[in-house]
Design a protein around this motif. Structure first.
Motif, mmCIF file in Angstrom:
data_model
loop_
_atom_site.group_PDB
_atom_site.id
_atom_site.type_symbol
_atom_site.label_atom_id
_atom_site.label_comp_id
_atom_site.label_asym_id
_atom_site.label_seq_id
_atom_site.Cartn_x
_atom_site.Cartn_y
_atom_site.Cartn_z
ATOM 1 N N THR A 68 0.689 -1.261 0.058
ATOM 2 C CA THR A 68 0.040 0.282 0.166
ATOM 3 C C THR A 68 0.863 1.392 0.006
ATOM 4 N N ALA A 69 2.005 1.089 0.790
ATOM 5 C CA ALA A 69 2.694 2.519 0.953
ATOM 6 C C ALA A 69 3.398 2.775 -0.457
ATOM 7 N N VAL A 70 4.049 1.632 -0.973
ATOM 8 C CA VAL A 70 4.646 1.723 -2.396
ATOM 9 C C VAL A 70 3.734 2.180 -3.449
ATOM 10 N N VAL A 71 2.514 1.688 -3.526
ATOM 11 C CA VAL A 71 1.387 2.209 -4.470
ATOM 12 C C VAL A 71 1.155 3.661 -4.320
ATOM 13 N N VAL A 72 0.912 4.173 -2.920
ATOM 14 C CA VAL A 72 0.667 5.479 -2.562
ATOM 15 C C VAL A 72 1.920 6.475 -3.012
ATOM 16 N N ALA A 73 3.103 5.792 -2.721
ATOM 17 C CA ALA A 73 4.233 6.736 -2.959
ATOM 18 C C ALA A 73 4.372 6.833 -4.370
ATOM 19 N N ILE A 74 4.077 5.787 -5.254
ATOM 20 C CA ILE A 74 4.142 5.836 -6.786
ATOM 21 C C ILE A 74 3.155 6.943 -7.265
ATOM 22 N N PHE A 75 2.008 6.768 -6.796
ATOM 23 C CA PHE A 75 0.973 7.691 -7.414
ATOM 24 C C PHE A 75 1.092 9.234 -6.732
ATOM 25 N N LEU A 76 1.576 9.344 -5.660
ATOM 26 C CA LEU A 76 1.894 10.781 -5.103
ATOM 27 C C LEU A 76 2.833 11.280 -5.971
ATOM 28 N N GLY A 77 4.067 10.495 -6.358
ATOM 29 C CA GLY A 77 5.033 10.849 -6.965
ATOM 30 C C GLY A 77 5.039 11.136 -8.620
ATOM 31 N N ILE A 78 3.803 10.604 -9.115
ATOM 32 C CA ILE A 78 3.801 10.539 -10.692
ATOM 33 C C ILE A 78 3.659 12.133 -10.892
ATOM 34 N N PRO A 79 2.958 13.151 -10.521
ATOM 35 C CA PRO A 79 3.149 14.199 -10.909
ATOM 36 C C PRO A 79 4.370 15.032 -11.177
ATOM 37 N N TYR A 80 5.087 14.730 -10.003
ATOM 38 C CA TYR A 80 6.478 15.257 -9.813
ATOM 39 C C TYR A 80 7.469 14.743 -10.991
ATOM 40 N N ILE A 81 7.115 13.478 -11.037
ATOM 41 C CA ILE A 81 8.163 12.544 -12.079
ATOM 42 C C ILE A 81 7.771 13.330 -13.627
ATOM 43 N N ARG A 82 6.349 13.203 -13.807
ATOM 44 C CA ARG A 82 6.295 13.724 -15.120
ATOM 45 C C ARG A 82 6.813 15.512 -15.151
ATOM 46 N N ARG A 83 6.600 16.209 -14.315
ATOM 47 C CA ARG A 83 6.891 17.565 -14.151
ATOM 48 C C ARG A 83 8.269 17.782 -14.527
ATOM 49 N N THR A 84 9.477 16.738 -13.660
ATOM 50 C CA THR A 84 10.779 16.845 -13.859
ATOM 51 C C THR A 84 11.695 16.145 -14.775
ATOM 52 N N TYR A 85 11.574 14.844 -14.298
ATOM 53 C CA TYR A 85 12.179 13.765 -15.002
ATOM 54 C C TYR A 85 11.898 13.610 -16.738
ATOM 55 N N ILE A 86 10.397 13.348 -16.667
ATOM 56 C CA ILE A 86 10.058 13.046 -18.009
ATOM 57 C C ILE A 86 10.045 14.131 -19.007
ATOM 58 N N ALA A 87 9.674 15.384 -18.147
ATOM 59 C CA ALA A 87 9.947 16.700 -19.218
ATOM 60 C C ALA A 87 11.550 16.711 -19.513
ATOM 61 N N ARG A 88 12.434 16.533 -18.729
ATOM 62 C CA ARG A 88 13.820 16.519 -18.753
ATOM 63 C C ARG A 88 14.409 15.767 -20.078
ATOM 64 N N ILE A 89 13.884 14.577 -20.051
ATOM 65 C CA ILE A 89 14.213 13.696 -21.044
ATOM 66 C C ILE A 89 13.927 14.253 -22.299
ATOM 67 N N GLN A 90 12.535 14.648 -22.281
ATOM 68 C CA GLN A 90 11.884 15.191 -23.564
ATOM 69 C C GLN A 90 12.655 16.410 -24.016
ATOM 70 N N LYS A 91 13.228 17.187 -22.967
ATOM 71 C CA LYS A 91 13.978 18.480 -23.408
ATOM 72 C C LYS A 91 15.347 17.941 -23.976
ATOM 73 N N PHE A 92 15.796 16.979 -23.326
ATOM 74 C CA PHE A 92 17.258 16.427 -23.666
ATOM 75 C C PHE A 92 17.201 16.021 -25.354
ATOM 76 N N HIS A 93 16.141 15.226 -25.758
ATOM 77 C CA HIS A 93 15.887 14.890 -27.043
ATOM 78 C C HIS A 93 15.629 16.007 -27.935
ATOM 79 N N ASP A 94 15.045 17.082 -27.401
ATOM 80 C CA ASP A 94 14.808 18.057 -28.364
ATOM 81 C C ASP A 94 16.040 18.820 -28.491
ATOM 82 N N ASN A 95 16.683 19.048 -27.316
ATOM 83 C CA ASN A 95 17.984 19.706 -27.436
ATOM 84 C C ASN A 95 19.044 19.018 -28.714
ATOM 85 N N GLN A 96 19.002 17.796 -28.244
ATOM 86 C CA GLN A 96 20.003 16.914 -29.148
ATOM 87 C C GLN A 96 19.552 17.215 -30.843
ATOM 88 N N LYS A 97 18.299 17.287 -30.777
ATOM 89 C CA LYS A 97 17.690 17.293 -32.233
ATOM 90 C C LYS A 97 18.201 18.908 -32.739
#
Lengths: 305, 340
Positions: free
Chosen positions: A271-300
């Motif tokens: 339960t704790a793991v599930v909640v941690a994941i779901f609480l963290g998803i918005p942050y992961i989206r905002r930072t890490y995934i956005a950065r990967i996207q940015k990295f690819h764009d910059n490479q291009k």
């Protein structure tokens, strides 16, 4: 496969019962923006009050009502600790929760477990008749959402929403923010206690430990539901209903992993793991995934694309 | 009239970092005054406004509103008398609520908020639309959008609107304040206001009764009913003494120059329109000179310069800077650098 399908109504029942506590937590966590930890105690208080009333020959509706009222009082105490003594809400919640452990044992006359067997007592629903239970708990959840939709559409309800949103502005516009916080905490814990009473009724016993981690289960329902509905839920009733969906998803995961042989003792970890994941998803989206996207764009861009 | 008497406020009192924010300050603000307040960082300007509005409690001193001591009245109970706009555009509005919802909250200032009435009232919508339109920012088409989506300038404009618009307070509050703010014969005032309210109510009831007997068409009846209501509101409002004071705490500081001047324009317009008593803190010397009929300069928790009327009209920025340096010799260097 058929065995698995047979577990579904039970999971749905639990989901509906817990989603009511989830809706209570929604009031504090989402609307007031206060994580209220009283819940772990008030959930059990509701269950014990219900058990004591019913085992003493009271009607189950009276038991649920008194359970709700007991929850109101729990929330009131947390609220007053905050409003009158200036203790931060999260700490007030922890204090009340701790105190409730003893209070719950007083309510149950020092029994850590009270059995409410269907054979001996008249109850509204129980584990033995899962299909009959399903529509009843769903109906209660629906009524509750209706009532809260009305409440938060009134002047008082909206002033609570404003309080949680911006208390500085609320005060400047004549809203008694302290009163509103106390009121919302009481209401929230009343609803949580009602859910506790329902769970005791459903599983046929009230236990001093049944509230441990209740806040996390409720949060998981709120957070999972919120995440799924975040894109298109504007209406308040829809957002409240998202808690039901979140709760159902949580209990499907729960029932599935139990069914496929996970040890029940590991559930709290899961339960704790599930909640941690779901609480963290918005942050992961905002930072890490956005950065990967940015990295690819910059490479291009560097390649001259 | 707003009167501050001997206000003292320490921060961190009794610790090594004790500082005095307001130092035995006395101030009188007459109805209709538009006071601009300037002063260096830490001069106590914002603390002063917070003390007036009640969000910070003074250590000692009196805050008299029409000769009634407000210093023990809670912030939310002072709200009917003060409209506030904060420095931070985020502070004045609820980001997660729509423009309409924010305006509705502001509109309910000084009124009880109960569960017996729906929050959003259809009858107020036209008024809100018209008010937002008067800002001239094109926001009237975005009334149902969340305020969080607006720019800082737009949010400040909305906050200004919220700080200045409201309905009359509830009858209970009007009665209470009429008696409270009455200077001489309180018992007589109580009798008078009760009688007047009873008469107004009776008049309303009678005219409605008459209307029913007339047998008009539905549309006509609606018009007549509105007239009766307006007459009633007018009779009641005559006793409404809760005139608002607008407190602006550097409300343009976070905005770009163009937006800032636009917001100031709107401020001036609204203040003129409602004849509001206003206290405006600003860091811009030009604005301080241009707006208002009185200027006070604060330093170390005290009013060091207080000019008004003709004298204020003659002020120039250089003149003001000189005054500032004379008034606060010790910290003039650093402060003038900031203010320059």
């Amino acid at each position: 496969m058929l065995d698995y399908l047979n577990t579904i109504p039970g999971a749905l029942n639990l989901a509906f019962i817990w989603c009511i506590a989830g809706i209570g937590v929604y009031i504090t966590f989402k609307i007031l923006d206060i994580p209220d930890l009283t819940v772990d105690g008030s959930f059990v208080t509701g269950a014990f009050v219900f058990a004591v009333v019913v085992t003493n020959g009271g009607h189950y509706l009276l038991g649920m009502l008194l359970g709700f009222v007991a929850g109101l009082l729990c929330g009131l105490i947390t609220g007053l600790l905050y409003a009158l003594l200036g203790i931060p809400p999260i700490l007030s919640g922890i204090l009340t929760q701790l105190a409730l452990w003893s209070v719950n044992l007083i309510i149950s006359s020092n029994r850590s477990n009270i059995s409410i067997s269907v054979r001996n007592f008249d109850v509204m629903f129980s584990q033995i008749n899962v299909y009959d239970t399903l529509w009843k708990v769903a109906l209660i959840a629906a009524i509750l959402i209706g009532v809260l939709y009305w409440f938060f559409g009134t002047q008082l309800g909206c002033s609570i929403r404003a309080t949680g949103n911006n208390s500085k502005m609320s005060k400047a516009h004549g809203i008694n923010t302290k009163f509103n916080v106390v009121l919302a905490l009481a209401l929230s814990n009343g609803i949580v206690a009602l859910s506790g009473a329902m769970l005791a009724q459903y599983q046929g016993f009230a236990d001093i430990n049944m509230g441990r981690g209740a806040i996390v289960i409720c949060l998981s329902a709120v957070v999972i539901g919120g995440l799924i509905f975040s894109k298109f839920a504007k209406n308040f009733a829809v957002r409240l209903s998202s808690v039901i969906v979140g709760s159902i998803i949580y209990f499907f995961i729960y029932q599935s992993v139990i069914f496929f042989g996970l040890e029940a003792n590991l559930m709290k970890l899961l339960t704790a793991v599930v909640v941690a994941i779901f609480l963290g998803i918005p942050y992961i989206r905002r930072t890490y995934i956005a950065r990967i996207q940015k990295f690819h764009d910059n490479q291009k861009m560097k390649r001259g694309g | 009239m707003l009167e501050l008497k001997n206000i003292v406020k320490y921060f961190n009192k009794g610790t090594p970092s004790e500082t005095i924010a307001i130092n035995h300050l006395n101030l009188q603000i007459k109805p209709g005054d538009f006071v601009t307040v300037i002063g260096g960082n830490g001069a106590g300007k914002s603390t002063l406004l917070n003390i007036i509005a009640g969000s910070v409690e003074a250590d000692s001193g009196l805050i008299l509103l029409n000769d009634v001591d407000m210093s023990f009245v809670n912030e939310h109970k002072r709200a009917p008398y003060f409209g506030r706009v904060f420095q931070d555009p985020m502070s004045g509005t609820c980001a997660d609520m729509s423009i309409i919802e924010n305006l509705t909250i502001a509109y309910g200032r000084g009124r009880p908020r109960t569960i017996f009435k729906w929050f959003l009232q259809r009858k107020d919508m036209d008024y809100f639309t018209q008010q937002v339109k008067s800002l001239d920012l094109g926001l009237e088409n975005r009334l149902n959008e969340k305020v969080g989506l607006l720019s800082g300038g737009q949010r400040q404009a909305i906050t200004l609107l919220m700080a200045t618009m409201r309905q009359r307070p509830s009858e209970k509050v009007i009665k209470r304040d009429y008696v409270r703010f009455c200077e001489t014969d309180k018992a007589h005032a109580k009798e008078a206001v009760n009688l007047a309210f009873l008469e107004a109510k009776k008049a309303k009831k009678d005219s409605i009764k008459e209307l029913k007997q007339k047998g008009l068409s539905k549309a006509e009846r609606q018009v007549e009913l509105e007239k009766i209501n307006t007459a009633y509101e007018k009779a009641i409002s005559e006793y409404d003494l809760t005139k608002q004071i607008l407190l602006l705490d550097e409300h343009t500081a976070a905005l770009d120059p163009k937006t800032a001047s636009k917001v100031l324009e709107i401020t001036e317009k609204i203040v003129d329109e409602h004849q509001l008593t206003t206290i405006m803190i600003t860091h811009n010397m030009k604005d301080a000179i241009r707006y208002g009929n009185r200027l006070i300069m604060m330093s170390r928790g005290k009013v060091v310069v207080d000019v008004s009327g003709e004298e204020k009209k003659k002020l120039t920025v250089e003149h003001l800077l000189n005054m500032f340096q004379v008034a606060s010799k010790d910290d003039a260097m650093s402060d003038s650098a900031i203010l320059g």
